[in-house]
Design a protein around this motif. Sequence first.
Motif, PDB file in Angstrom:
ATOM      1  N   VAL B  23       0.842  -1.206   0.000  1.00  0.00           N
ATOM      2  CA  VAL B  23       0.000   0.000   0.000  1.00  0.00           C
ATOM      3  C   VAL B  23       0.876   1.255   0.000  1.00  0.00           C
ATOM      4  CG1 VAL B  23      -1.603   1.366   1.407  1.00  0.00           C
ATOM      5  CG2 VAL B  23      -1.991  -1.080   1.095  1.00  0.00           C
ATOM      6  N   LEU B  25       0.575   5.514   0.142  1.00  0.00           N
ATOM      7  CA  LEU B  25      -0.336   6.639   0.391  1.00  0.00           C
ATOM      8  C   LEU B  25       0.473   7.873   0.739  1.00  0.00           C
ATOM      9  CD1 LEU B  25      -2.906   5.155   2.941  1.00  0.00           C
ATOM     10  CD2 LEU B  25      -3.403   5.703   0.570  1.00  0.00           C
ATOM     11  N   LEU B  35     -10.106   6.571   2.785  1.00  0.00           N
ATOM     12  CA  LEU B  35      -9.693   5.263   2.316  1.00  0.00           C
ATOM     13  C   LEU B  35     -10.982   4.501   2.074  1.00  0.00           C
ATOM     14  CD1 LEU B  35      -6.786   4.360   2.049  1.00  0.00           C
ATOM     15  CD2 LEU B  35      -6.917   3.384   4.319  1.00  0.00           C
ATOM     16  N   LYS B  43      -8.506  -1.842   4.829  1.00  0.00           N
ATOM     17  CA  LYS B  43      -8.601  -0.484   5.389  1.00  0.00           C
ATOM     18  C   LYS B  43      -8.231  -0.460   6.866  1.00  0.00           C
ATOM     19  CE  LYS B  43     -13.026   0.153   4.619  1.00  0.00           C
ATOM     20  NZ  LYS B  43     -13.575  -1.085   4.050  1.00  0.00           N
ATOM     21  N   THR B  46      -4.591  -1.165   7.590  1.00  0.00           N
ATOM     22  CA  THR B  46      -3.772   0.025   7.317  1.00  0.00           C
ATOM     23  C   THR B  46      -3.841   0.993   8.487  1.00  0.00           C
ATOM     24  OG1 THR B  46      -4.258  -0.230   4.960  1.00  0.00           O
ATOM     25  CG2 THR B  46      -3.371   1.887   5.667  1.00  0.00           C
ATOM     26  N   THR B 187     -11.681   5.907   7.015  1.00  0.00           N
ATOM     27  CA  THR B 187     -12.008   4.787   6.138  1.00  0.00           C
ATOM     28  C   THR B 187     -13.514   4.696   6.071  1.00  0.00           C
ATOM     29  OG1 THR B 187     -12.314   3.008   7.725  1.00  0.00           O
ATOM     30  CG2 THR B 187     -10.047   3.567   7.150  1.00  0.00           C
ATOM     31  N   ALA B 202      -8.552   7.405  -1.755  1.00  0.00           N
ATOM     32  CA  ALA B 202      -7.842   6.250  -2.311  1.00  0.00           C
ATOM     33  C   ALA B 202      -8.801   5.083  -2.274  1.00  0.00           C
ATOM     34  CB  ALA B 202      -6.590   5.948  -1.496  1.00  0.00           C
ATOM     35  N   ILE B 204      -9.223   1.267  -2.158  1.00  0.00           N
ATOM     36  CA  ILE B 204      -8.362   0.161  -1.777  1.00  0.00           C
ATOM     37  C   ILE B 204      -9.158  -1.129  -1.931  1.00  0.00           C
ATOM     38  CG2 ILE B 204      -8.926   0.575   0.657  1.00  0.00           C
ATOM     39  CD1 ILE B 204      -6.120  -0.393   1.365  1.00  0.00           C
ATOM     40  N   VAL B 209      -3.817  -0.118  -3.203  1.00  0.00           N
ATOM     41  CA  VAL B 209      -4.521   1.095  -3.610  1.00  0.00           C
ATOM     42  C   VAL B 209      -4.668   1.028  -5.119  1.00  0.00           C
ATOM     43  CG1 VAL B 209      -4.404   3.598  -3.772  1.00  0.00           C
ATOM     44  CG2 VAL B 209      -3.670   2.452  -1.688  1.00  0.00           C
ATOM     45  N   GLN B 212      -6.412   6.603  -6.941  1.00  0.00           N
ATOM     46  CA  GLN B 212      -6.186   7.654  -5.961  1.00  0.00           C
ATOM     47  C   GLN B 212      -6.408   9.002  -6.631  1.00  0.00           C
ATOM     48  OE1 GLN B 212      -2.885   8.637  -2.519  1.00  0.00           O
ATOM     49  NE2 GLN B 212      -2.478   6.981  -3.880  1.00  0.00           N
TER      50      GLN B 212
END
Lengths: 245, 275
Positions: B23, B25, B35, B43, B46, B187, B202, B204, B209, B212
């Motif tokens: 991932v 970002l 997200l 999510k 992360t 998220t 983004a 996901i 990802v 974006q």
Amino acid sequence: MTASLTFVGRSLRHSVRSIDALLTAVLLPVAILLMFVYVFGGAIDAGGRYVDYVVPGIIVLCAGFGSASTAVAVAVDMTTGVIDRFRTLPIPSGAVLTGHVTASVARNVVSTSLVIAVALIAGFRPEVDPARWLAAAALLLALMVAISWMAAAFGLLAKTIEGANAITFVAAFAPYVSSAFVPAESMPAGLRWVAEHQPVTPIADSVRALTMGTPVGDELWIAFAWCAAGIVVGRAAAAYLFRQN
Amino acid sequence: MPYTIEVEGLRKRFGNATVLDGVDLQVQAGEVFALLGPNGAGKTTTVRILTTLLAPDGGTARVAGHHVVREPNAVRAAISLTAQEAAVDGMLTGAENLRMMARLRGAPKGIADDLLERFDLVEAAGRRVESYSGGMRRRLDLAMSLVQRPQVLFLDEPTTGLDPRSRRAVWDAVTTLADEGVTVLLTTQYLEEADRLAQRIAVIDGGRVIEQGTAAELKARIASEVLELHFADRSQRIPVNGPDDVRRALEAHPDAERIELHQPSLDDVFLAVTR
């Protein structure tokens, strides 16, 4: 330090507010005490007055049993989201466990005092010697701290609240296979071996010797050594498991 | 320019399951970043890594300039997390929860009363939180994240399961924080939420990802318009670019009873890029 104190306050509030747990912690040891003294006591020959023999055992049982509830309290924390909030704070990891253990010891001091008060009414007549009482209190305190840390570690290991409850049974039954309620010599060979080598026996024997004014031997140091080992192992295990979870 | 959240090649496996598969970002200071992804997209994993709750297997992540693995306490001092499950203490009252957090964060005590006011919890302040409704818990949860204004606020599905009124309260709070300059990473599974709150999004899925950009960029990327075909028993949305696409779509579906032309929604983006 502030963090630990904050968590002690939190855990004490929890203790006072879970009425059912509080009643169990306080009333069960008293009920067991009364049962042993008045129901079984007449039929048990432990040499001398049974109430004097059994009260130190009940006190040890009460300390162990009450401390074990820490496992459930820790497991409850770990299964709810609140622990993630504590973990994302810039505070020493494990401060929340210190809170649980300290509150656990505080709960036990209260319930142990109550047991002793009821025991005195029921005819318990200990030797009056402040030095010996102080030694007995120190040993009991060490036992409470040790079991509380072990229970905290177990609560982290258990994953579920029901699983965490299991240690309460171990703590509640271990004293029966020891010299807490009847002399180990009265047991069959296998059980007797267990009773003579498990930690409850030297601890119960030491508390008994200290309160009844009989000579205290090596068992006191063995008792303290067991407690110290419990504190070290329990605390290290709890710290490790808390980081892993 | 340095990013407030900088993630590169983040990887995480649980047993045999690869949850994060590299991932990347970059979130700028003061930005609300969403997200967006389905359940199991990665999510929450992360967010847990970025908030120091979980160690990654590979890749690097910096939050507020600090390395999440090497300097967790510096990261923790800069962030607050409102996780999926309300992180409140049910045995304490709302006011006690807030005072506890204030002590733990070293914030002034009076902040508890301000937050009770701000999150409409004054009446419930003296009641144990276990008696709170889901919306009240969520508001308290958010308030607990704000006893000290964080540099970065993480919100993991902050409105999942909330009624519309509570959802709006959370949205208002996020907007206010963003105005105050707090960087927010949230998220969500709700496209409307991402569209409404976030400057950048983004998407996901499967631990990566896959898209974006701003909501407008993402929408433009799939098609200029979306043709909605209504049939007797169902409807279907087809991304189209120009009249030729529309003609082809109509020829392919001669049984369509009615048609509409829309701007692409984030739903269209979501369905187009996630499989």
